[in-house]
Design a protein around this motif. Structure first.
Motif, PDB file in Angstrom:
ATOM      1  N   LEU A 206      33.398  49.786  51.225  1.00 40.24           N
ATOM      2  CA  LEU A 206      33.158  48.752  50.214  1.00 40.24           C
ATOM      3  C   LEU A 206      33.393  49.289  48.807  1.00 40.24           C
ATOM      4  N   ASP A 207      32.949  50.522  48.577  1.00 43.56           N
ATOM      5  CA  ASP A 207      33.108  51.126  47.252  1.00 43.56           C
ATOM      6  C   ASP A 207      34.579  51.356  46.925  1.00 43.56           C
ATOM      7  N   PHE A 208      35.336  51.850  47.906  1.00 42.53           N
ATOM      8  CA  PHE A 208      36.761  52.095  47.684  1.00 42.53           C
ATOM      9  C   PHE A 208      37.505  50.789  47.396  1.00 42.53           C
ATOM     10  N   ILE A 209      37.213  49.751  48.160  1.00 42.96           N
ATOM     11  CA  ILE A 209      37.881  48.459  47.947  1.00 42.96           C
ATOM     12  C   ILE A 209      37.599  47.946  46.537  1.00 42.96           C
ATOM     13  N   ALA A 210      36.329  47.978  46.145  1.00 44.45           N
ATOM     14  CA  ALA A 210      35.963  47.479  44.819  1.00 44.45           C
ATOM     15  C   ALA A 210      36.585  48.325  43.714  1.00 44.45           C
ATOM     16  N   ALA A 211      36.522  49.654  43.853  1.00 43.57           N
ATOM     17  CA  ALA A 211      37.060  50.561  42.838  1.00 43.57           C
ATOM     18  C   ALA A 211      38.557  50.368  42.654  1.00 43.57           C
ATOM     19  N   THR A 212      39.265  50.185  43.765  1.00 42.45           N
ATOM     20  CA  THR A 212      40.720  50.030  43.714  1.00 42.45           C
ATOM     21  C   THR A 212      41.122  48.676  43.139  1.00 42.45           C
ATOM     22  N   LEU A 213      40.478  47.630  43.616  1.00 37.89           N
ATOM     23  CA  LEU A 213      40.834  46.283  43.155  1.00 37.89           C
ATOM     24  C   LEU A 213      40.565  46.104  41.665  1.00 37.89           C
ATOM     25  N   TRP A 214      39.533  46.753  41.154  1.00 40.91           N
ATOM     26  CA  TRP A 214      39.215  46.603  39.738  1.00 40.91           C
ATOM     27  C   TRP A 214      40.270  47.237  38.836  1.00 40.91           C
ATOM     28  N   MET A 215      41.074  48.156  39.346  1.00 42.36           N
ATOM     29  CA  MET A 215      42.125  48.758  38.522  1.00 42.36           C
ATOM     30  C   MET A 215      43.327  47.839  38.347  1.00 42.36           C
ATOM     31  N   VAL A 216      43.513  46.930  39.295  1.00 38.95           N
ATOM     32  CA  VAL A 216      44.683  46.046  39.258  1.00 38.95           C
ATOM     33  C   VAL A 216      44.716  45.172  38.004  1.00 38.95           C
ATOM     34  N   PRO A 217      43.621  44.469  37.648  1.00 40.48           N
ATOM     35  CA  PRO A 217      43.688  43.665  36.425  1.00 40.48           C
ATOM     36  C   PRO A 217      43.897  44.490  35.159  1.00 40.48           C
ATOM     37  N   PHE A 218      43.406  45.718  35.140  1.00 42.02           N
ATOM     38  CA  PHE A 218      43.632  46.577  33.975  1.00 42.02           C
ATOM     39  C   PHE A 218      45.111  46.947  33.868  1.00 42.02           C
ATOM     40  N   TYR A 219      45.742  47.190  35.021  1.00 45.51           N
ATOM     41  CA  TYR A 219      47.172  47.486  35.007  1.00 45.51           C
ATOM     42  C   TYR A 219      47.956  46.297  34.463  1.00 45.51           C
ATOM     43  N   TYR A 220      47.673  45.114  34.958  1.00 47.34           N
ATOM     44  CA  TYR A 220      48.425  43.937  34.527  1.00 47.34           C
ATOM     45  C   TYR A 220      48.060  43.501  33.111  1.00 47.34           C
ATOM     46  N   LEU A 221      46.864  43.853  32.669  1.00 46.22           N
ATOM     47  CA  LEU A 221      46.512  43.617  31.264  1.00 46.22           C
ATOM     48  C   LEU A 221      47.431  44.437  30.370  1.00 46.22           C
ATOM     49  N   GLY A 222      47.574  45.722  30.692  1.00 48.24           N
ATOM     50  CA  GLY A 222      48.475  46.575  29.922  1.00 48.24           C
ATOM     51  C   GLY A 222      49.914  46.093  30.003  1.00 48.24           C
ATOM     52  N   HIS A 223      50.319  45.659  31.188  1.00 51.57           N
ATOM     53  CA  HIS A 223      51.690  45.187  31.400  1.00 51.57           C
ATOM     54  C   HIS A 223      51.969  43.965  30.540  1.00 51.57           C
ATOM     55  N   SER A 224      51.000  43.075  30.412  1.00 51.56           N
ATOM     56  CA  SER A 224      51.200  41.845  29.632  1.00 51.56           C
ATOM     57  C   SER A 224      51.139  42.095  28.130  1.00 51.56           C
ATOM     58  N   LEU A 225      50.376  43.105  27.707  1.00 53.35           N
ATOM     59  CA  LEU A 225      50.266  43.399  26.277  1.00 53.35           C
ATOM     60  C   LEU A 225      51.556  44.009  25.736  1.00 53.35           C
ATOM     61  N   GLY A 226      52.149  44.894  26.502  1.00 52.25           N
ATOM     62  CA  GLY A 226      53.453  45.445  26.146  1.00 52.25           C
ATOM     63  C   GLY A 226      53.489  46.250  24.868  1.00 52.25           C
ATOM     64  N   GLU A 227      54.487  45.977  24.037  1.00 51.66           N
ATOM     65  CA  GLU A 227      54.798  46.808  22.873  1.00 51.66           C
ATOM     66  C   GLU A 227      53.655  46.960  21.876  1.00 51.66           C
ATOM     67  N   PRO A 228      52.927  45.888  21.501  1.00 54.40           N
ATOM     68  CA  PRO A 228      51.822  46.079  20.543  1.00 54.40           C
ATOM     69  C   PRO A 228      50.797  47.102  21.041  1.00 54.40           C
ATOM     70  N   ALA A 229      50.504  47.048  22.328  1.00 50.38           N
ATOM     71  CA  ALA A 229      49.545  47.990  22.890  1.00 50.38           C
ATOM     72  C   ALA A 229      50.110  49.404  22.938  1.00 50.38           C
ATOM     73  N   GLN A 230      51.425  49.530  23.079  1.00 47.21           N
ATOM     74  CA  GLN A 230      52.036  50.855  23.131  1.00 47.21           C
ATOM     75  C   GLN A 230      51.831  51.599  21.821  1.00 47.21           C
ATOM     76  N   GLU A 231      51.899  50.883  20.716  1.00 47.63           N
ATOM     77  CA  GLU A 231      51.688  51.518  19.416  1.00 47.63           C
ATOM     78  C   GLU A 231      50.253  52.047  19.305  1.00 47.63           C
ATOM     79  N   VAL A 232      49.307  51.250  19.754  1.00 49.57           N
ATOM     80  CA  VAL A 232      47.912  51.697  19.750  1.00 49.57           C
ATOM     81  C   VAL A 232      47.738  52.899  20.675  1.00 49.57           C
ATOM     82  N   LEU A 233      48.392  52.851  21.820  1.00 51.98           N
ATOM     83  CA  LEU A 233      48.305  53.927  22.798  1.00 51.98           C
ATOM     84  C   LEU A 233      48.843  55.231  22.245  1.00 51.98           C
ATOM     85  N   GLU A 234      49.930  55.160  21.495  1.00 48.71           N
ATOM     86  CA  GLU A 234      50.512  56.359  20.903  1.00 48.71           C
ATOM     87  C   GLU A 234      49.560  57.001  19.905  1.00 48.71           C
TER      88      GLU A 234
END
Length: 265
Positions: A206-234
């Motif tokens: 249960l812990d592994f499923i929850a831990a893994t699934l919670w990373m997916v929206p963070f990945y797609y959040l970054g993917h949707s933010l794109g270039e503006p977020a890249q500047e902050v990331l740098e």
């Protein structure tokens, strides 16, 4: 520490682990003086109610080992952020929300870095210490929660609030354990799972499923933010080492202050 495996989650894990480890050492050093009044294991702040056995001592001591390991892992975040090619490995080694978001950002602006296997391995990385909380719950019931709640009135209120919710929703609490909010959701859910007799295998699944699934929206959040977020990331990457140093200072100052208050009391 929700019980996030982000920056805040690591800091809280370090503080809890070291405080527990330091408490055992402090009590051991003063055991001869205290023996006249009470047994050392009866000292305030201990998670058990009866005389501890070897399993109890090992479990509490392991929180100190977790502290050391977590401290050694902190620089990996700065190392991974220094080069985009390292993002997948950073995600796989730490399961960090920051790094998985960063991975999404660079892929969103044209990179083609792998993300499936880093997220799956990152799920394992996120839960690497959680069986220890399950074990603490199975040994001491909610005793570790009491020890955590004694840190402050706010901590006690937060534990009580989360515990009421966790008992109502049962195993569904794992779905909330990684919410990025300043409540000890994961801690309470993991301790109660052990205290209420959940099998370790079920707990880990249960812990592994929850831990893994919670990373997916963070990945797609970054993917949707794109270039503006890249500047902050740098910018963040340039100061990542300083952030790590600041976190370590924060941890040790907090520990020192707590130990000073305990000695004064």
């Amino acid at each position: 520490m929700g019980h996030n495996i982000g920056v805040v989650g690591v800091v809280l894990l370090l503080r809890r682990g070291f405080i527990a480890f330091a408490t055992v050492n402090q009590v051991s050093d003063e055991s001869e003086v205290q023996q006249e009044e009470q047994e050392w294991w009866q000292a305030p702040g201990m998670p058990w109610k009866d005389k501890p056995g070897k399993a109890d001592i090992w479990c509490l001591s392991l929180f100190g080992i977790v502290f050391v390991i977590s401290l050694l892992l902190l620089p990996i975040r700065a190392w991974a952020l220094a080069d985009q090619a390292r993002y997948p490995w950073g995600v796989a080694l730490l399961g960090s929300n920051t790094l998985v978001t960063a991975l999404g950002v660079v892929n969103g602006v044209g990179a083609a870095l792998p993300f499936v296997w880093p997220i799956l391995l990152g799920g394992i990385a996120r839960i690497k210490f959680h069986a220890l909380y399950w074990w603490a719950g199975s040994l001491w019931g909610r005793g570790y929660l009491d020890m955590y709640a004694e840190q402050s009135k706010r901590a006690a209120r937060n534990v009580a609030k989360v515990e009421r919710i966790a008992k109502k929703i049962g195993p569904w609490g794992f779905a909330l354990a990684y919410l990025p909010i300043p409540l000890p959701i994961g801690l309470v859910v993991f301790i109660l799972a052990g205290a209420e007799g959940m099998k370790l295998r079920t707990f880990l699944i249960l812990d592994f499923i929850a831990a893994t699934l919670w990373m997916v929206p963070f990945y797609y959040l970054g993917h949707s933010l794109g270039e503006p977020a890249q500047e902050v990331l740098e910018v963040y990457a340039k100061f990542a080492n300083y952030v790590v140093i600041a976190l370590m200072v924060f941890v040790f100052v907090g520990i020192f202050r707590k130990q000073s208050k305990q000695k004064a009391a």
